[in-house]
Enzyme design. Structure first.
Site, PDB file in Angstrom:
ATOM      1  N   CYS A  83       0.834  -1.211   0.000  1.00  0.00           N
ATOM      2  CA  CYS A  83       0.000   0.000   0.000  1.00  0.00           C
ATOM      3  C   CYS A  83       0.867   1.259   0.000  1.00  0.00           C
ATOM      4  CB  CYS A  83      -0.914   0.027   1.221  1.00  0.00           C
ATOM      5  SG  CYS A  83      -2.047  -1.364   1.289  1.00  0.00           S
TER       6      CYS A  83
HETATM    7  C1  BEZ Z   1       0.517  -4.630   1.864  1.00  0.00           C
HETATM    8  O1  BEZ Z   1       0.143  -3.531   1.509  1.00  0.00           O
HETATM    9  O2  BEZ Z   1       1.685  -4.975   1.776  1.00  0.00           O
HETATM   10  C2  BEZ Z   1      -0.465  -5.627   2.412  1.00  0.00           C
HETATM   11  C3  BEZ Z   1      -1.624  -5.193   3.025  1.00  0.00           C
HETATM   12  C4  BEZ Z   1      -2.510  -6.112   3.560  1.00  0.00           C
HETATM   13  C5  BEZ Z   1      -2.249  -7.458   3.444  1.00  0.00           C
HETATM   14  C6  BEZ Z   1      -1.097  -7.888   2.795  1.00  0.00           C
HETATM   15  C7  BEZ Z   1      -0.194  -6.972   2.262  1.00  0.00           C
END
Ligand code: BEZ
Length: 211
Positions: free
Chosen positions: A45
């Protein structure tokens, strides 16, 4: 709620990092991209929000307003934005909805319980100046989106809204386009007086109009 192409984008009022927003008022007659991500302070994210912020000149060029969303509260978004600026080298320059009560997530079907029953998936809605949904896509939490592809889709949507053409596989701005299937040869003679290249009666190519 299932949202399909051609539906009017559901309206909502929400708290964001740039104050309270009434979505369709905020959007006005621009194009808009509403994109959700699962959680603040997560690695994929973080890269996604940085990538969208870096594309600001491209969104502006196309009259597109972007807005992010996750189910974390606004204080958390503000703290996380500092990390995004530090690690991605750009400030977050668009509002991010703090959807702690999941009101918008429910409205836009952003929680897919068989994937995760609390976090939002990575969805993208492209909404036109007429407030209609033009595109939706959904990625899993583990896969960051390609925002150059979203830009390419916006280019196609804007071109095909203006001219009676469609864009082929892997098209990018400036490539040849296809005369829309609903355009008869008779009508095509008026719209494309320079003519076209027909590989099949239904596969007619013209240079990209307006270039
Ligand atoms: C991420 O943004 O890396 C992420 C967010 C939620 C679950 C898995 C990965």
């Amino acid at each position: 709620m299932t949202i399909r192409i051609g539906d009017t984008a559901p309206d909502f009022t929400a708290e964001t990092t740039q104050g309270t927003i009434d979505f369709l008022d905020w959007k006005k007659d621009s194009w808009a991209i509403l994109f959700s991500h699962p959680k603040d302070f997560t690695p994929v994210c973080t890269t996604e929000l940085g990538a969208v912020a870096k594309l600001k000149p491209e969104w502006d060029k196309r009259n597109v307003k972007v807005i992010g969303l996750s189910v974390d509260p606004v204080d958390s978004h503000h703290l996380w934005e500092k990390d995004i600026e530090e690690t991605q080298g750009t400030a977050v320059n668009f509002p991010v909805i703090a959807d702690a009560d999941r009101k918008v997530a429910d409205l836009y079907d952003l929680i897919h319980p068989n994937a995760n029953d609390t976090l939002t998936v990575r969805s993208v809605y492209v909404i036109g100046p007429d407030d209609k949904v033009k595109l939706s896509l959904t990625y899993p939490a583990s896969t960051g989106r390609n925002f150059d592809e979203i830009l390419r889709v916006v280019d196609s949507l804007q071109l095909t809204a203006k001219y009676s053409v469609a864009t082929p596989a892997n098209w990018t701005d400036g490539d040849e386009v296809i005369i829309g299937g609903a355009v008869t040869d008779e009508a095509a003679k008026e719209k494309f007086p320079e003519g076209w290249r027909a590989e099949k009666p239904y596969l007619r190519w013209v240079p990209q109009p307006g270039k």
